[in-house]
Scaffold this motif. Sequence first.
Motif, PDB file in Angstrom:
ATOM      1  N   TYR A  22       0.845  -1.196   0.000  1.00  0.00           N
ATOM      2  CA  TYR A  22       0.000   0.000   0.000  1.00  0.00           C
ATOM      3  C   TYR A  22       0.884   1.251   0.000  1.00  0.00           C
ATOM      4  O   TYR A  22       0.673   2.182  -0.793  1.00  0.00           O
ATOM      5  CB  TYR A  22      -0.886  -0.043   1.250  1.00  0.00           C
TER       6      TYR A  22
ATOM      7  N   ALA B  84       2.453   6.787  -6.795  1.00  0.00           N
ATOM      8  CA  ALA B  84       1.474   7.764  -7.275  1.00  0.00           C
ATOM      9  C   ALA B  84       1.900   9.186  -6.943  1.00  0.00           C
ATOM     10  O   ALA B  84       1.685  10.107  -7.744  1.00  0.00           O
ATOM     11  CB  ALA B  84       0.103   7.456  -6.679  1.00  0.00           C
TER      12      ALA B  84
ATOM     13  N   ALA C 287      -2.889  -1.243  -5.300  1.00  0.00           N
ATOM     14  CA  ALA C 287      -3.907  -0.415  -5.946  1.00  0.00           C
ATOM     15  C   ALA C 287      -4.594   0.497  -4.931  1.00  0.00           C
ATOM     16  O   ALA C 287      -4.879   1.670  -5.224  1.00  0.00           O
ATOM     17  CB  ALA C 287      -4.931  -1.303  -6.650  1.00  0.00           C
ATOM     18  N   ALA C 288      -4.840  -0.024  -3.727  1.00  0.00           N
ATOM     19  CA  ALA C 288      -5.470   0.806  -2.697  1.00  0.00           C
ATOM     20  C   ALA C 288      -4.569   1.979  -2.324  1.00  0.00           C
ATOM     21  O   ALA C 288      -5.059   3.097  -2.067  1.00  0.00           O
ATOM     22  CB  ALA C 288      -5.779  -0.050  -1.466  1.00  0.00           C
TER      23      ALA C 288
ATOM     24  N   ASN D 289      -4.816   4.576  -5.103  1.00  0.00           N
ATOM     25  CA  ASN D 289      -6.106   5.261  -5.036  1.00  0.00           C
ATOM     26  C   ASN D 289      -6.195   6.190  -3.830  1.00  0.00           C
ATOM     27  O   ASN D 289      -6.890   7.215  -3.882  1.00  0.00           O
ATOM     28  CB  ASN D 289      -7.237   4.228  -5.010  1.00  0.00           C
TER      29      ASN D 289
ATOM     30  N   ILE E 253      -4.647   9.400  -5.002  1.00  0.00           N
ATOM     31  CA  ILE E 253      -5.552  10.084  -5.927  1.00  0.00           C
ATOM     32  C   ILE E 253      -6.679  10.763  -5.151  1.00  0.00           C
ATOM     33  O   ILE E 253      -7.061  11.905  -5.440  1.00  0.00           O
ATOM     34  CB  ILE E 253      -6.114   9.081  -6.954  1.00  0.00           C
ATOM     35  N   ALA E 254      -7.184  10.077  -4.117  1.00  0.00           N
ATOM     36  CA  ALA E 254      -8.240  10.675  -3.288  1.00  0.00           C
ATOM     37  C   ALA E 254      -7.729  11.892  -2.530  1.00  0.00           C
ATOM     38  O   ALA E 254      -8.438  12.902  -2.406  1.00  0.00           O
ATOM     39  CB  ALA E 254      -8.782   9.630  -2.312  1.00  0.00           C
TER      40      ALA E 254
ATOM     41  N   PRO F 230     -10.159   4.606 -10.723  1.00  0.00           N
ATOM     42  CA  PRO F 230      -9.358   3.937  -9.691  1.00  0.00           C
ATOM     43  C   PRO F 230      -8.381   2.942 -10.303  1.00  0.00           C
ATOM     44  O   PRO F 230      -8.660   2.319 -11.329  1.00  0.00           O
ATOM     45  CB  PRO F 230     -10.411   3.222  -8.826  1.00  0.00           C
ATOM     46  N   TRP F 231      -7.241   2.804  -9.656  1.00  0.00           N
ATOM     47  CA  TRP F 231      -6.248   1.818 -10.083  1.00  0.00           C
ATOM     48  C   TRP F 231      -6.738   0.426  -9.702  1.00  0.00           C
ATOM     49  O   TRP F 231      -7.341   0.240  -8.640  1.00  0.00           O
ATOM     50  CB  TRP F 231      -4.899   2.111  -9.435  1.00  0.00           C
ATOM     51  N   ARG F 232      -6.497  -0.548 -10.596  1.00  0.00           N
ATOM     52  CA  ARG F 232      -6.950  -1.915 -10.385  1.00  0.00           C
ATOM     53  C   ARG F 232      -5.779  -2.880 -10.555  1.00  0.00           C
ATOM     54  O   ARG F 232      -4.788  -2.554 -11.207  1.00  0.00           O
ATOM     55  CB  ARG F 232      -8.059  -2.276 -11.380  1.00  0.00           C
TER      56      ARG F 232
ATOM     57  N   ASP G  86      -4.479  -3.235 -14.000  1.00  0.00           N
ATOM     58  CA  ASP G  86      -3.627  -2.163 -14.518  1.00  0.00           C
ATOM     59  C   ASP G  86      -2.158  -2.504 -14.324  1.00  0.00           C
ATOM     60  O   ASP G  86      -1.324  -2.255 -15.208  1.00  0.00           O
ATOM     61  CB  ASP G  86      -3.958  -0.845 -13.811  1.00  0.00           C
TER      62      ASP G  86
END
Length: 820
Positions: A72, A79, A140-141, A144, A147-148, A171-173, A176
């Motif tokens: 995480y 990011a 991914a979390a 995201n 990004i949030a 959202p990133w997955r 991706d």
Amino acid sequence: MPILVTWLLRLATVAVALSVAVILAALWMATRSIPDYGAEWQVPGLTAPVEIIRTQGAVPHVFGETDADVFYGLGFAHAQDRLWQMLVMRRTAQGRLSELFGPATLDVDDLMRRFDVYGHATRSVDALDPDTITALEAYAAGVNAWIAQVGAEALGRGAPELFLFEPAIAPWRPADSVSITFLMALQITVQHDNEVRRARATLALDDPARLADLMPDAPGEGSVALGDLAWLDGAPIWNMAEGPRHPLHPNAGGPGRGGASNVMAVMADRSAAGGALLANDPHLGLSAPSIWYLARLELQSGGVIGATIPGMPVVLAGRNPDLAWGITAAYLDDIDLFVEELNPDNPEQYRTPDGWATFDTRRSIIEVAGADPVTITLRRTENGPVIPGIHYDIASVTPPGHVMSLAWTALTDRNTSIQTGLRLMRARSIEDGIAAGEDFVAPAQNLMLAGADGRIAMQVVGHMPWRMTQHQTQARMPSLGYLPENRWQGVTQYFANPRFIDPETGLLGNTNNKTTDREFPLHVTFDWGDTQRITRLERLMAARRVHTRDSLIEAQLDTVSAAARNILPLVARELWFTGQAAPEGTPERRRQRALALLAEWNGEMNEHLPEPLIYAAWMRELQQRLIRDEIGPLARDFQQVEPIFLERVFRDVNGAAVWCDVQASTVVETCTEIAQLALDDALQFLEDRYGPDVETWRWGAAHEARHDHPVLGQTRLFSWIVNIRQPTSGGDFTLNRAATPGALPDPFLNTHAAGYRGVYDFADPDSSVFILATGQSGHPLSRHYDDLGELWRRGEYIPMSLDPALARAGNLGITTLTPR
């Protein structure tokens, strides 16, 4: 009149003030997206606090209570520093670039849709093991979460580019991250390009046997005859090559420009300090920011540090306390082109061994910024997707009434390559590392391993197609898709891949060179990535009884061209110290000065010397003079010098000196005459650019490393901000590889080099070092955008320690993430 002047001055002042205000506002908004490395954030999805400690060069060291929390944190850090790069790579894989960039990227989107890259990535997630899925979901979390935070805190949209292009950020997955492995495979794979070039050259040459000169096999046994190409009759071989590719195209480097790398390992008994050593420098196209990103993760199994690619929670090259690993492109031939015959009565059908079959067809709509949407028809055969002639010059070797399909090991719904990286990070022995490689699909790599126990190994990882021995062209060129002997029977088992463990010499090394002499179909490839650098590496490694970290660094940074040392004496042997005295200012005098310099040169491609520039220009002009009259416009696809071709010609191997004779002339030209004419051409080219004084020419002036921003780097307004330029040493055939495009207007630029270098020493692990070609940040206004670039250019490194105390002592800031 005074009143008019006064008002004009007032208006000018207001205009200037408004302009300054606009610029300052733009800078303020742009700098809002430069992350604060000392901030604390409350985020969802964590089980316990996570610390991201930035050390020298803004390298993140991520600490958490669980592995999921650490992944995480890595997603959050990626990011923060490279969000735009990650979003562009995802759009590339999805075939959705044109939604932002318009018609310029239509060919990229078309190719990605036909490969169904993102579809394969999405379906491959189901084939991953639970640990890998947990890591991808946690990563991914973390992405995201940042990004949030950007949206909630108005942090400049996360990247300055997003002020120019305003996509809604999905959202990133996990898919991706998996899709990026497909993109890396596309960048490295060149065998389909080589198939097309070989077919075109075969049809263009009056004597097809001369193909062995133009596209020679690597020296050694195993060369075999080609199959019958009568089925290619009628192919429009003289179609012009496609134009320059968009920088975001996976093969933007041009024909034959795939991945390259150096990797070397030393057993403990050949190490001066008594611990195993490993050095690795993967070579890819240069960009700003670099594709690579340095990171350290503290997992439950121990610390891991090395090179990552933003978008994936994987250390692709690096070490943990017990194992170090590095990679080079294996050049395994894992891709084939098939000529599919159309049914003359029904063009929706193609021929198979069992008769006519209907294409699997569907339509796809590409949204295009500033233009109407484009609808493309995707067709698939039993062999693979149909690729239109606009890609890879395929039209030039596709006969009328046929289409070309492509089979590639990467195009599978069970691409588990990313799993290998995650397993390597937790591996504790050579055997663990080799076992991890079994999950790897593509792009095929040479995986070099060195253990804390002093052992070393190299394993080729990646799926090898299972071809039949009766294959029509031995996969050297496109083959007929309906013949059973040409079709793949699946892939071979992992144990069939070459493996080397604990060699008697105590040394292992690879420069993309030939690794095995096995016969087809277990040959790995006919088109190896190197025949020159390996000879220099062998000399350097054999010259010492024992090695150190510094001796491996010396090898990584070596700029002596083995090709120059081999070829120059052959080409110039009849020109050295010949001819009568010539007046100053004449071409003869200029030629004598150039030859005098080259006669004293040791082959070092030093940026401060004129000799490398003279040599490179001469060999380029020489190769073009030799091949233009034989293959015509196709010579544009052979602008990168092939040393073995020149060596075969000037040694007259199997009559190769015939290339020196100009076919259209009535006299028979000798190789010495052609060499002299080529030298004069090269010197005139250089004089037009750099002036008449030969001694003042400098290789670095022409051999500039170009780290271009893939999007803004092409614009006049932003290019001076986002692009990075550096004069560099090295060349196409030096261990410190700095490959050139060969094409005008700037044939000697450095566009393909070692974006990452790492050297790992198990005798003193904390003395291990690494470096990037640019910087950690993708933000052009950040001081970390290019701060490592000058160190990289000078051949310097930064420490690579797993000691938490050292990380904390020299930190630039500690980002703390706490569960919300």
